[in-house]
Design a protein around this motif. Structure first.
Motif, mmCIF file in Angstrom:
data_model
loop_
_atom_site.group_PDB
_atom_site.id
_atom_site.type_symbol
_atom_site.label_atom_id
_atom_site.label_comp_id
_atom_site.label_asym_id
_atom_site.label_seq_id
_atom_site.Cartn_x
_atom_site.Cartn_y
_atom_site.Cartn_z
ATOM 1 N N HIS A 257 -21.854 0.108 10.255
ATOM 2 C CA HIS A 257 -22.041 1.222 11.184
ATOM 3 C C HIS A 257 -20.740 1.832 11.711
ATOM 4 O O HIS A 257 -20.786 2.658 12.610
ATOM 5 N N VAL A 258 -19.592 1.407 11.207
ATOM 6 C CA VAL A 258 -18.364 2.061 11.651
ATOM 7 C C VAL A 258 -17.785 2.839 10.464
ATOM 8 O O VAL A 258 -17.731 2.325 9.344
ATOM 9 N N ILE A 259 -17.389 4.084 10.713
ATOM 10 C CA ILE A 259 -16.719 4.882 9.694
ATOM 11 C C ILE A 259 -15.224 4.609 9.854
ATOM 12 O O ILE A 259 -14.620 4.988 10.856
ATOM 13 N N GLN A 260 -14.650 3.914 8.883
ATOM 14 C CA GLN A 260 -13.243 3.529 9.002
ATOM 15 C C GLN A 260 -12.374 4.408 8.121
ATOM 16 O O GLN A 260 -12.414 4.314 6.909
ATOM 17 N N MET A 261 -11.572 5.255 8.776
ATOM 18 C CA MET A 261 -10.621 6.064 8.031
ATOM 19 C C MET A 261 -9.263 5.371 8.138
ATOM 20 O O MET A 261 -8.960 4.705 9.134
ATOM 21 N N GLY A 262 -8.456 5.472 7.093
ATOM 22 C CA GLY A 262 -7.119 4.895 7.157
ATOM 23 C C GLY A 262 -6.202 5.656 6.215
ATOM 24 O O GLY A 262 -6.667 6.475 5.415
ATOM 25 N N THR A 263 -4.905 5.402 6.311
ATOM 26 C CA THR A 263 -3.978 6.120 5.437
ATOM 27 C C THR A 263 -3.154 5.137 4.609
ATOM 28 O O THR A 263 -3.048 3.961 4.941
ATOM 29 N N LEU A 264 -2.585 5.633 3.543
ATOM 30 C CA LEU A 264 -1.828 4.796 2.614
ATOM 31 C C LEU A 264 -0.350 5.172 2.598
ATOM 32 O O LEU A 264 0.435 4.622 1.834
ATOM 33 N N GLY A 265 0.027 6.120 3.435
ATOM 34 C CA GLY A 265 1.417 6.577 3.480
ATOM 35 C C GLY A 265 2.233 5.883 4.563
ATOM 36 O O GLY A 265 3.437 6.106 4.686
ATOM 37 N N LYS A 266 1.603 5.069 5.381
ATOM 38 C CA LYS A 266 2.342 4.403 6.457
ATOM 39 C C LYS A 266 2.655 2.972 6.035
ATOM 40 O O LYS A 266 3.486 2.773 5.171
ATOM 41 N N ALA A 267 1.971 1.966 6.599
ATOM 42 C CA ALA A 267 2.355 0.589 6.247
ATOM 43 C C ALA A 267 2.201 0.302 4.757
ATOM 44 O O ALA A 267 2.893 -0.550 4.223
ATOM 45 N N ALA A 268 1.303 1.012 4.076
ATOM 46 C CA ALA A 268 1.138 0.752 2.638
ATOM 47 C C ALA A 268 2.307 1.334 1.834
ATOM 48 O O ALA A 268 2.453 1.032 0.649
ATOM 49 N N GLY A 269 3.105 2.186 2.453
ATOM 50 C CA GLY A 269 4.319 2.681 1.815
ATOM 51 C C GLY A 269 4.079 3.615 0.647
ATOM 52 O O GLY A 269 4.995 3.868 -0.144
ATOM 53 N N CYS A 270 2.852 4.142 0.511
ATOM 54 C CA CYS A 270 2.544 5.000 -0.654
ATOM 55 C C CYS A 270 2.215 6.403 -0.195
ATOM 56 O O CYS A 270 3.060 7.067 0.411
ATOM 57 N N PHE A 271 1.010 6.849 -0.464
ATOM 58 C CA PHE A 271 0.588 8.200 -0.127
ATOM 59 C C PHE A 271 -0.923 8.250 -0.279
ATOM 60 O O PHE A 271 -1.486 7.608 -1.158
ATOM 61 N N GLY A 272 -1.587 9.015 0.562
ATOM 62 C CA GLY A 272 -3.031 9.170 0.426
ATOM 63 C C GLY A 272 -3.755 8.576 1.615
ATOM 64 O O GLY A 272 -3.131 8.105 2.575
ATOM 65 N N ALA A 273 -5.075 8.652 1.560
ATOM 66 C CA ALA A 273 -5.889 8.160 2.674
ATOM 67 C C ALA A 273 -7.254 7.769 2.154
ATOM 68 O O ALA A 273 -7.581 8.018 0.990
ATOM 69 N N PHE A 274 -8.043 7.151 3.017
ATOM 70 C CA PHE A 274 -9.355 6.696 2.566
ATOM 71 C C PHE A 274 -10.333 6.673 3.716
ATOM 72 O O PHE A 274 -9.957 6.735 4.896
ATOM 73 N N VAL A 275 -11.600 6.586 3.345
ATOM 74 C CA VAL A 275 -12.619 6.244 4.326
ATOM 75 C C VAL A 275 -13.420 5.113 3.711
ATOM 76 O O VAL A 275 -13.700 5.108 2.509
ATOM 77 N N ALA A 276 -13.736 4.121 4.522
ATOM 78 C CA ALA A 276 -14.516 2.977 4.057
ATOM 79 C C ALA A 276 -15.767 2.884 4.914
ATOM 80 O O ALA A 276 -15.712 3.087 6.129
ATOM 81 N N GLY A 277 -16.908 2.609 4.259
ATOM 82 C CA GLY A 277 -18.167 2.532 5.003
ATOM 83 C C GLY A 277 -19.333 2.267 4.072
ATOM 84 O O GLY A 277 -19.141 1.756 2.958
ATOM 85 N N GLY A 278 -20.522 2.647 4.513
ATOM 86 C CA GLY A 278 -21.733 2.406 3.730
ATOM 87 C C GLY A 278 -21.826 3.347 2.526
ATOM 88 O O GLY A 278 -21.171 4.385 2.474
ATOM 89 N N LYS A 279 -22.670 2.944 1.562
ATOM 90 C CA LYS A 279 -22.837 3.733 0.330
ATOM 91 C C LYS A 279 -23.310 5.159 0.609
ATOM 92 O O LYS A 279 -22.843 6.113 -0.017
ATOM 93 N N ASP A 280 -24.269 5.292 1.532
ATOM 94 C CA ASP A 280 -24.817 6.622 1.797
ATOM 95 C C ASP A 280 -23.759 7.537 2.404
ATOM 96 O O ASP A 280 -23.668 8.717 2.054
ATOM 97 N N LEU A 281 -22.963 6.983 3.327
ATOM 98 C CA LEU A 281 -21.880 7.767 3.923
ATOM 99 C C LEU A 281 -20.976 8.313 2.819
ATOM 100 O O LEU A 281 -20.655 9.511 2.786
#
Ligand code: PLP
Length: 421
Positions: A257-281
């Motif tokens: 039940h939480v929509i988790q957005m995060g980025t890959l350009g900061k601590a991951a040292g790369c570039f890009g972003a994501f959202v993690a959650g349920g299949k329907d979302l």
């Protein structure tokens, strides 16, 4: 400082002051005139040229500085395994992705990265966006349309603010981390518009103040008032949580039940972003998030680099994170012992409040002369009168480098007292 205006702060988009109000362009005849006005108000910015950036050092305009402005918290941007993964992928896939995700731009690395993120975040599914800015401006309108009511912390990142604006939803801004205020707004809106979809959205780690949202309380309110919850883990991914998984791990909150957005350009040292959650979302976002649908997808090599970065964060970043937090504590102690106002920082982002833009620039200049790169932050990034120097500490800093900063800041403080700055 904020106390007197507490009760009267307007709650809707139409009447809100900064940051949600659209500033009028001011009726300037020419661009040059507008630029001059910015300059007079100490709000003009230029792009410093970074010639190289390795570890704790940064080479700008031909001079070497200690870098206290980096989001590369774990130093992964120069990690040999990540660089090799990218090079391997360039040789295999070429560089550009050739299209948007819904056309020919979904390659095996995009799929693998999404599976890896879902595994890392312990969610059913995940979706990659090109940037955190694109993620927030895509996700928010997709899950909360015109009929919805959005509840947003007043210090949320600009990309959340813009996502909220794009959604056309009702806007309810609550005072920074003020759970009573959030609950008042939720209660009010559930009474008059019980059927409307509600969305609470918050930074996990606030990017300019360095404090952490009270996610346990926010989760509780989201359940009580039947609201969706979206968190922005940009400065949390790889940084907080025992194994670097971000805000939910930090608080021990389950991901359902939480929509988790995060980025890959900061601590991951790369570039890009994501959202993690349920299949329907995720399936809904593929069909509704315009910044996802109408943009060329990331180069496959970027995805491969990101996969390697997540592997490293997952398996091999404990020592780096330990070092990061020791460094953070060392600088925080140094600065607070000098008597600086560091707000409620509790992360590697440590602000030092300076008041107006002129003062912040003055301190920034002193630091610059002492070969420390930690720029002044001014409106519109922070509210008027809340200018600051924003230090960010990484695992790459040495004890001596951190003590050196505290030293210079001590001298600046004594100078300020004598009225030099
Ligand atoms: C940096 C940041 C973003 C934007 O991410 P990019 O990938 O740089 O576009 C979004 N939200 C927060 C809180 C951030 O700090």
């Amino acid at each position: 400082m904020k106390g007197s205006e507490k009760k009267t702060r307007p709650k809707t988009n139409d009447s809100l002051p900064s940051p949600f109000s659209r500033r009028p362009s001011g009726g300037f005849e020419t661009f040059a005139e507008e630029l001059r006005c910015l300059e007079q108000r100490n709000l003009l910015r230029d792009l410093p040229l970074t010639e190289s950036c390795r570890g704790s050092k940064i080479l700008i305009n031909g001079q070497e500085f200690l870098n206290f402005s980096s989001n590369d918290y774990l130093g992964l941007s120069g990690h040999p395994r990540i660089m090799e993964a990218a090079v391997r992928a360039v040789n295999k896939y070429g560089f550009g992705s050739g299209g948007s995700r819904l056309l020919s731009g979904t390659h095996a690395p995009h799929r693998r990265l999404e599976e890896r993120i879902a595994e890392f975040k312990k969610t059913e599914a995940a979706l990659v966006f090109n940037t955190g800015y694109a993620a927030n401006t895509g996700i928010i309108p997709a899950v909360a349309g015109k009929e919805a009511e959005i509840f947003s912390d007043e210090l949320n990142h600009a990309s959340i603010i813009d996502g909220v604006r794009l959604s056309g939803a009702g806007v309810n801004i609550y005072r920074h981390k003020d759970m009573n205020h959030l609950e008042d707004l939720l209660r009010e809106k559930s009474k008059c518009r019980a059927a409307a979809r509600r969305l609470i959205v918050t930074d996990t780690v606030f990017s300019m103040d360095g404090d952490i949202a009270p996610l346990e309380d926010i989760v509780m309110l989201s359940r009580r008032y039947d609201a969706l919850l979206m968190i922005d883990d940009a400065h949390a991914t790889g940084v907080i949580g025992k194994t670097g998984r971000g805000g939910l791990e930090h608080f021990g909150i389950r991901p359902e039940h939480v929509i988790q957005m995060g980025t890959l350009g900061k601590a991951a040292g790369c570039f890009g972003a994501f959202v993690a959650g349920g299949k329907d979302l995720i399936r809904l976002l593929i069909n509704r998030a315009r910044s996802f649908m109408y943009s060329t997808s990331l180069p496959p090599a970027v995805c491969e680099a990101c996969i390697m970065a997540i592997d490293i964060i997952d398996s091999d970043s404990g020592d780096l994170r330990k070092r990061l937090w020791e460094n953070r504590q060392r600088l925080y102690n140094g600065l607070s012992q000098l008597g600086f106002d560091t707000l409620e920082s509790e992360t590697p982002i440590i602000p030092v409040m300076a008041g107006d833009a002129e003062n912040a620039l003055e301190i920034g200049k002193h630091l610059y002369r002492n070969k420390i790169f930690a720029p002044a932050v001014r409106p519109p990034t922070v509210p008027e009168g809340r200018c600051r120097i924003r230090f960010s500490v990484t695992a790459a800093h040495s004890d001596d480098e951190i003590d050196g900063v505290a030293d210079v800041m001590g001298r600046i403080r004594r100078g300020l007292k004598r009225g030099i700055a």
